[in-house]
Write an enzyme that holds these catalytic residues in place. Structure first.
Site, short mmCIF file in Angstrom:
data_model
loop_
_atom_site.label_atom_id
_atom_site.label_comp_id
_atom_site.label_asym_id
_atom_site.label_seq_id
_atom_site.Cartn_x
_atom_site.Cartn_y
_atom_site.Cartn_z
N PRO A 2 5.17 -5.35 -0.53
CA PRO A 2 5.66 -6.19 0.56
C PRO A 2 6.12 -5.39 1.77
CG PRO A 2 6.82 -6.62 -1.51
CD PRO A 2 6.15 -5.30 -1.62
N GLU A 3 5.56 -5.73 2.88
CA GLU A 3 6.04 -5.20 4.15
C GLU A 3 6.76 -6.36 4.84
OE1 GLU A 3 3.17 -2.88 6.33
OE2 GLU A 3 1.96 -2.59 4.55
#
Length: 269
Positions: A2-3
């Site tokens: 996840p960014e």
DNA sequence: AAAACTACCTGAGTGC
DNA sequence: TGCACTCAGGTAGTTT
């Protein structure tokens, strides 16, 4: 995985289910995350979740007393399911809510974290040194120009440095640099302000677009309802093995700082 | 001081 | 089918 867009997607997904809810029970099945989940976390039982927000890649859950700080690490995800749904493999933490639903945190690689603080979460040692949010006005060409000035490091590592700007990871760094026509390996201090302005715009556009599409699902990221994110279909260079969609030149892959960079050798200079 | 590298994990994919 | 191997989106901490 996840960014920023995936964290934002997660935060928006859980917010309507957790805000205003009482924590009836907290279950920690595995406390060995990036940092061990402290035993005292049990004390949040009975407290109310007042609001949910995001700072960089951290999700902040303000309680009527204290704040929970979550990080999804590389493989973390959150789901909302009825309390009593049998836990999946690697489902380490569960918050059972007054509504009868539960927030479930799953993280196979255990690089994620759950921390608690009694004081201002923004002053927490993990958050206090974070740079500006890329979607805020504080992140602009002037700022990035100053940050890059005299730096010999590659521009990609600069925009992935959370002290400079927070939330940009490997995928979106590659995509944003493509959008701005800048090679990931170019030395940060040798890029004109005009081009850095393009880059700021490109980072913003890329992140906004990804948030709109519910993030990128590469391996196992899912939105809170279990559906994948759809930005994967919009990736222009990351993971591409084949021709550039703009000029047809074969996309290059190069390991840079232990991490793969993808770029078009013709469009990016 | 800045830049480069290490460590923390599991699972998916590849090649033999 | 199975084994050995490589690689993966993050980031604090250490070394160069």
């Amino acid at each position: 995985m996840p960014e920023l867009p995936e964290v934002e997607t997660t935060m928006r997904g859980i917010a309507p289910y957790v805000c205003g809810q009482k924590i009836k029970q907290i279950i920690v099945r595995e406390r060995r995350l990036r940092w061990p989940v402290v035993k005292e976390i049990a004390d949040i039982k009975g407290r109310m979740i007042e609001s949910v927000s995001r700072r960089g890649k951290y999700i902040l859950m303000r309680l009527d007393r204290g704040t929970l700080i979550w990080h999804l690490g590389m493989s973390g995800s959150m789901r909302i399911l009825p309390s009593g749904t049998p836990p999946e493999k690697h489902e380490h933490i569960e918050l059972q809510l007054g509504s009868g639903l539960a927030l479930k945190f799953k993280d196979p690689r255990r690089f994620g974290a759950l921390l608690y603080t009694d004081t201002d979460p923004l002053q927490h040692r993990l958050l206090s040194k974070l740079g500006p949010e890329p979607l805020s006005h504080d992140f602009n060409a002037e700022y990035l120009y100053t940050a890059c000035k005299n730096k010999s490091a590659a521009i990609k590592s600069v925009i992935m440095d959370s002290r400079i700007v927070t939330g940009v990871g490997n995928i979106y760094a590659c995509e944003a640099l493509f959008g701005a026509g800048i090679r990931p390996t170019r030395k940060a201090g040798r890029i004109s302000k005009k081009r850095l302005n393009f880059l700021v715009d490109s980072i913003r556009d890329t992140l906004r677009d990804a948030i709109e599409k519910g993030g990128t699902t590469l391996q196992d990221f899912t939105q809170v309802d279990g559906k994948p994110g759809y930005f994967g279909q919009s990736l222009q260079v990351y993971g591409v093995r084949g021709p550039c969609g703009v000029c047809g030149t074969t996309i290059s892959k190069q390991v840079q700082g232990q991490r793969s960079s993808y770029f078009c050798p013709k469009c990016q200079t």
